[in-house]
Design an enzyme around this catalytic site. Sequence first.
Site, PDB file in Angstrom:
ATOM      1  N   ASP A  35       0.843  -1.187   0.000  1.00  0.00           N
ATOM      2  CA  ASP A  35       0.000   0.000   0.000  1.00  0.00           C
ATOM      3  C   ASP A  35       0.884   1.246   0.000  1.00  0.00           C
ATOM      4  O   ASP A  35       2.063   1.192   0.350  1.00  0.00           O
ATOM      5  CB  ASP A  35      -0.935   0.005   1.216  1.00  0.00           C
ATOM      6  N   GLU A  47       0.147  -0.944   5.801  1.00  0.00           N
ATOM      7  CA  GLU A  47       1.208  -0.325   6.608  1.00  0.00           C
ATOM      8  C   GLU A  47       1.008   1.175   6.748  1.00  0.00           C
ATOM      9  O   GLU A  47       1.199   1.743   7.828  1.00  0.00           O
ATOM     10  CB  GLU A  47       2.575  -0.620   5.980  1.00  0.00           C
TER      11      GLU A  47
END
Length: 457
Positions: A83, A148
């Site tokens: 991400d 994250e």
Amino acid sequence: MDPKLGRMASALLALLLLLLGGMSSPSSPHAGLVEKVFQYMDLHQDEFVQLPDGQTLPIPPVILAELGNEPGKPTVCFYGHLDVQPATQADGWLTDPYTLTEVDGKLYGRGATDNKGPVLAWINAMSAFRALEEDLPVNIKVIIEGMEEAGSVALEELVKREKDRFFSSVDYIVISDNLWLSQRRPALIYGTRGNSYFTVEVTCRDQDFHSGTFGGILHEPMADLVALLGSLTDSAGNILIPGIYDHVAPLTEEEKELYGAIDLDLEEYRNSSRVKKFLFNTKEEILMHLWRYPSLSIHGIEGAFDKPGTKTVIPGRVIGKFSIRLVPHMNTSVVEKQVQQHLQYIFSQRNSSNQMDVSMVLGLHPWIANIKDHQYLAAKRAIKTVFGTEPDMIRDGSTIPIAKIFQDIIQKSVLMLPLGTVDDGEHSQNEKINRLNYIEGSKLFAAFFLEVAQLHE
């Protein structure tokens, strides 16, 4: 797990195994294997870059994958995330942030260095052995997540759940979610600061006042808050909270020598940072106050008038926000109590009729590794092989919670092995990774596999 996510995870795992599957029978790495692998990577670097064709794949929150389970081989686990931070070209990007674009040897795109580039470099290293029909010298495990940048939601719970299953055979853990300190010299990271984030709220009432009607007869919340925030540090950056430095790890001679060896041009660093003057004048002082001493930063005030123009308002309720970067051996619960006691004392001295509340909304512990562990020695050797130099041994002033989570729960050595340079611009406009760093980084991981295997024997 949602059945759809389960199917996506299985599909991606199958894709990974298809890419890497079918290792040859075990054999010791022969002389010249490193050169053979590196030559393969040089010849196939365009294939590794592969500018995208518009195809997208759904990514589940966490992928757990493994390759090889041979007794006698060390098992290395790689952590990465796919991400990214939001980005639009209107933010100031010179190119579409979601179309990988190469300009003058630089690969631009959101996630290029944080963290998609390093994840792909790890896969490149594994696939090179497969393509050359050479035995992979280590067993591999991979944990790749997709949250994250949102705080790795529920990741700690997953690691605890899989401690005696997926992670039971892991010997070493590698994270490549950082940057070098310079543009020239590789680095190994052996520590990060933690973070305690606080809010301090001062309330008179839930409605604002007009200063012409009420100014002069109130304890104004903003005045109270400014006094509270102003009591936290002095002009030299020292934290004024009593006892805050009591648990900071003492500076050893061995640690002091590490700072002297680090490649940092102060003038270049100051110019690239566009800062007129730092609080300290030497490389060692600056690095120590970035990495091994705590710092306190004030981030903002919620509820205050912050628009252009003039508005004679007295906020009825304001919230100040600040954080303290923690270092070994500071403890979040101790810091929380120290902050609360200090602000309560300062507030009591003002004899204000307002209400004050202090809350610690985030508490993340610092992390530090033993640089004498086998995998740090293996990484040093691999860096010497690929880049022809010794690495800078550095810490990171920011917080990467997963390192501490792995170290505490799995209780294995954690290594941070960055690939990107200091100017890669993670989280900012025009994020990039140099083609050189990406390709040489793929070689670095391959060399690291061989060095770990040799040391393990």
